[in-house]
Design an enzyme around this catalytic site. Structure first.
Site, mmCIF file in Angstrom:
data_model
loop_
_atom_site.group_PDB
_atom_site.id
_atom_site.type_symbol
_atom_site.label_atom_id
_atom_site.label_comp_id
_atom_site.label_asym_id
_atom_site.label_seq_id
_atom_site.Cartn_x
_atom_site.Cartn_y
_atom_site.Cartn_z
ATOM 1 N N LEU A 367 -0.759 -4.393 6.883
ATOM 2 C CA LEU A 367 -0.653 -5.719 7.487
ATOM 3 C C LEU A 367 -1.928 -6.125 8.204
ATOM 4 C CD1 LEU A 367 2.960 -5.701 8.965
ATOM 5 C CD2 LEU A 367 2.071 -7.339 7.315
ATOM 6 N N ARG A 371 -2.579 -10.017 6.892
ATOM 7 C CA ARG A 371 -2.349 -11.242 7.666
ATOM 8 C C ARG A 371 -3.582 -12.137 7.669
ATOM 9 N NH1 ARG A 371 0.113 -7.909 11.790
ATOM 10 N NH2 ARG A 371 2.376 -8.136 11.803
ATOM 11 N N VAL A 493 7.177 -16.044 9.579
ATOM 12 C CA VAL A 493 7.197 -14.774 8.851
ATOM 13 C C VAL A 493 6.032 -13.860 9.254
ATOM 14 C CG1 VAL A 493 8.408 -15.796 6.908
ATOM 15 C CG2 VAL A 493 5.928 -15.769 6.904
ATOM 16 N N GLU A 494 6.199 -12.579 8.928
ATOM 17 C CA GLU A 494 5.204 -11.536 9.229
ATOM 18 C C GLU A 494 4.749 -11.582 10.687
ATOM 19 O OE1 GLU A 494 2.062 -10.522 6.634
ATOM 20 O OE2 GLU A 494 3.171 -11.042 4.831
ATOM 21 N N GLY A 495 5.723 -11.611 11.570
ATOM 22 C CA GLY A 495 5.452 -11.705 13.002
ATOM 23 C C GLY A 495 5.526 -13.159 13.419
#
Length: 817
Positions: A367, A371, A493-495
């Site tokens: 990640l 990101r 999404v993704e945090g």
């Protein structure tokens, strides 16, 4: 012989400021204080006291025994340094410290920052953009995809055929072997066509089985799965999020239990319940994160092995893929996944048994880079599309006889759209270039994820405001409505963005990127006095230096700082040095004041994150300007972006000064210091005049506008919405001079007062314009009138809901004013 006090004192003060500003070691400060004692011929006892202190502090063996060890005990007792859990440790250690660390130093090395690579697209990648990517964009409009609630079958086939799902897989495994910048550039163009493209292609190339296999898989796993993934024979997904483990992904409850089968081999029995899994409903290969237990210690790693990642064929008995979510009506595949007593071989653990229990570390490291690539690419593509659409619409759409882009109320959002698009593309390429060079900048990636998605949300909102009624009526002519609907998705999404801002950027960044904090925490936990001693005294020296730098740079408005360049951008480097010194000092004050509780003070950490984020976006913008040859025509974009960035930094600092609870200093921070910063701000919003220059760039056909929105999909056929708008924009711009001639004639009495488009025949008869000009203005009016229409549906079409296009006679319906 001594100088008189009137000379000696100013010299000593000047020397103090110089030593403090440049940051000298402890022995140099000892000499300075000895000089102070020597000037007035201090009494002997003061020399004895000073000598004893200087000897203790300058001899490490004495300093450690008499000062450092008691300090260590005090820090542990008072909890002045944050405690770090195993999951936090994995997240903090994931990736590398890149240029983000420069800002925590308080004295950024701008030479180093400007020497960081800023890559360009290679000819072969440009050919791919103009070939397969252009073709896949041409195959289906965003409206068609939304009406079908899926990509058309021929698009799916083409994506597989051209290896879009294997862009990041090396050529030796049948993939395209693209760099991160190449992949990012493809995503920019796909995003300008449809969010569905990026959601579909992105997950297969970012966080998913392929990425994890490349980084951690066994050779056998790579040889089997990577060619199948590259060809699209396997559709992957990655299942991490659960109902009770969203942003707190380390709290997953999905479980796998190791057991020995009747065949004598080791297996895992899995039970899981996942949700928000992109491509989950159609995936043939599931990457799964779960907690692995080994009650009989068959793996030799104890009973609770830890979070593990494994590959689960979707046709394995017990896997349930029966449903899908409906995320804001945006029809990409997003689904829940369940598994009930799913049994797979122990060999399905990614990386084999050796990587059992290493899943969290694997995910965090993957990640850390991911990101910073996929989200910035998609958001940049959207920003470029919004810039292209709103600039054209502002010129084509007329009210009160003028293009609406002439109104200052429209220029204001246009300026934001144009300048921030320049900034986003700068940060995208700067970050991609670093990752391609081998960096894994976890903090910068978190900044990119948060700021790109938030800024794009603002730009889409601005675009909707400019389009007005054209923006709210859905149909094939509407270019922004589906993006407007989809934009909350990347926010979450993704945090989720709130968590990313308040916990990840600064909460982790303060520990990971600070020159000494992590060393101190680790040394403290290990009882390593020598390491702690070195880190602590270097840290104290850093605080002293940044105190001097912050004050002196504020008083001089950054003029004391050195800039690596001359010319119109030099002042921004000096201001970044000023911002960095203040940021670094405030960071240390916050750590001293709040210790381990700092990470729970999320309003404060969010403001620190804002300051750090905008310093990064600022240096990326300056790097682009230098890398692209310091183009004079880009100066308005650079000025606007940098002035906006420093305004955000100013706002963040004001919030920190107002709320930082430093014992003894809080009244000073909230009173005189805050007042001084408001009187002497580091940044103010760009002027109206500057904004007008940026807005006009979006409304002017030519190289400047094309370069700002380069490499997005622009259909050439006027039957498509953007193609139609571009044609009207081009003709309207060409006809502008004719309009002005008619207006002038009307104003001077040569023609009657009326709208210019109604005076074409009269102007032609009076010889004011030529037949060619009259033809141009008529053609432009037809194109303009067509471009501003909105879709309308018959009741049957509207209720049917699957009609790809409205009936022909209703497309040019009443104009929404």
């Amino acid at each position: 012989m001594f100088f008189p006090a009137s000379i000696t004192i100013p010299i000593l003060v000047l020397l103090l400021l110089v030593l403090g500003y440049i940051g000298v070691p402890l022995w140099a400060w000892s000499l300075y204080f000895a000089l102070i004692l020597g000037v007035p011929q201090a009494p002997f006892w003061s020399w004895i006291l000073f000598g004893a202190i200087a000897v203790v502090l300058n001899l490490p063996i004495l300093r450690r025994a008499t000062v450092t060890v008691p300090v260590m005990k005090g820090i542990k007792t008072l909890n002045l340094l944050p405690t770090i859990s195993d999951t936090e440790k994995a997240a903090i250690e994931a990736g590398t410290v890149w240029v983000d660390g420069e800002f925590f130093s308080g004295a950024p090395n701008f030479q180093r920052m400007n020497s960081e690579p800023y890559a360009a697209i290679t000819p072969d990648i440009q050919a791919f953009l103009e070939g397969p990517v252009e073709q896949v964009c041409r195959m289906a409009t965003d409206w068609e995809i939304h009406c079908r609630k899926d990509l058309p079958p021929d698009v799916w086939d083409y994506l597989k055929q051209e290896r879009f799902f294997g862009m990041m897989i090396p050529k030796e495994y049948g993939g395209l072997g693209f760099s991160n910048l190449a992949y990012s550039s493809v995503m920019v163009k796909l995003a300008s066509r449809s969010f569905i493209h990026t959601a579909t292609v992105g997950v297969t190339n970012s966080l998913g089985p392929a990425k994890l296999l490349l980084n951690y898989g066994t050779q056998a796993q790579k040889d089997y799965y990577l060619p199948r993934l590259a060809k699209g024979e396997e559709i992957p997904c990655f299942a991490l999020t659960e109902p009770n483990a969203g942003s707190d992904a380390a709290s997953i409850t999905s479980e796998g239990v190791v057991f020995q089968g009747d065949d004598g081999k080791l297996h895992i029995r899995l039970n899981f319940r996942k949700r928000y899994i992109t491509l989950g409903a159609i995936a043939t290969l599931i990457g799964l994160a779960f907690k692995l237990r080994d009650p009989e210690n068959l793996l030799g790693k104890g009973e609770n092995v830890g979070i593990t990642c494994a590959l689960i064929p979707a046709n394995t008995p017990g896997v349930i893929q029966a449903k899908r979510h409906d995320p804001m009506g945006v029809p990409f595949y997003n689904s829940p996944l369940e598994g009930r007593d799913v049994v797979v071989s122990i060999d399905q653990i990614i990386g084999g048994v050796e990587q059992a229990g290493q899943g969290w570390k694997m995910l965090m490291q993957t990640l850390a880079a991911g990101r910073g690539i996929s989200f910035p690419a998609s958001c940049t593509g959207v920003a470029k599309l919004v810039a292209r659409v709103t600039g054209a619409h502002a010129l084509v759409r007329r009210q009160f006889g003028l293009s609406i882009g002439r109104f200052e109320g429209i220029e204001e959002p246009l300026a934001r759209i144009g300048a921030l698009t320049y900034l986003l593309d700068a940060a995208r390429i700067y970050t991609c270039s670093a990752v391609d060079r081998g960096e894994k900048p976890s903090v910068v990636s978190a900044i990119a994820k948060y700021e790109f998605t938030e800024l794009t949300r603002k730009l889409v909102n601005d675009g909707m405001d400019i389009l007005g009624g054209s923006g709210i009526c859905k149909g094939p002519r509407n270019l922004l409505a589906n993006i407007y609907t989809a934009i909350p998705i990347p926010i979450t999404v993704e945090g989720a963005n709130i968590l990313t801002r308040t916990m990840m950027i600064f909460g982790q960044g303060a520990i990971r990127c600070h020159p000494y904090i992590y060393q101190e925490v680790e040394a403290l936990n290990q009882g390593d006095v020598s390491t702690f001693d070195r880190a602590l005294w270097n840290h104290i020296g850093l605080v002293v230096r940044n105190s001097f730098r912050s004050v002196l740079l504020s008083l001089s408005r950054g003029l004391l700082a050195r800039s690596p360049v001359s010319g119109p951008t030099a002042r921004y480097y000096r201001k970044l040095a000023w911002a960095s010194a203040t940021f670094a000092l405030l960071t240390d004050l916050a750590i001293i004041a709040l210790g381990g509780s700092l990470k729970r003070r999320e309003k404060l950490t969010g403001r620190f994150a804002d300051a750090l984020s905008w310093m990064y976006l600022g240096i990326a913008t300056l790097r682009r300007y230098e890398a692209e040859g310091r183009r004079p025509e880009d100066i308005p974009l650079v000025h606007w972006s940098m002035q906006y960035a420093f305004t955000q930094i100013q706002q963040a600092f004001e919030g920190i000064f107002s709320n930082l609870p430093v014992p003894g200093l809080a009244p000073l921070l909230r009173g005189p210091i805050l007042a001084w910063w408001r009187l002497n701000p580091i940044g103010t919003l760009p002027s109206d005049e500057l904004g007008s220059l940026v807005a006009q760039r979006l409304q002017t056909p030519g190289e400047g506008r094309d370069r700002l929105t380069a490499d997005i999909y622009i259909p050439s056929h006027p039957d498509e919405a953007l193609g139609r708008l571009e044609q009207a924009f081009r003709l309207s711009a060409q006809a502008e001079a004719v309009f002005k001639a008619i207006k002038t004639a009307s104003r001077t009495g040569q023609l009657p007062p009326a709208k210019p488009e109604r005076l074409v025949d009269a102007a032609l008869a009076a010889g004011i314009i030529t037949e060619e000009a009259a033809h141009l203005i008529r053609e432009a009016e037809v194109a303009r009138n067509d471009a501003i229409q909105v879709d309308a549906f018959t009741p049957e079409e509207y209720h049917q809901g699957s009609q790809v296009t409205p009936s022909p006679n209703s497309a040019l319906s009443a104009l929404i004013l």
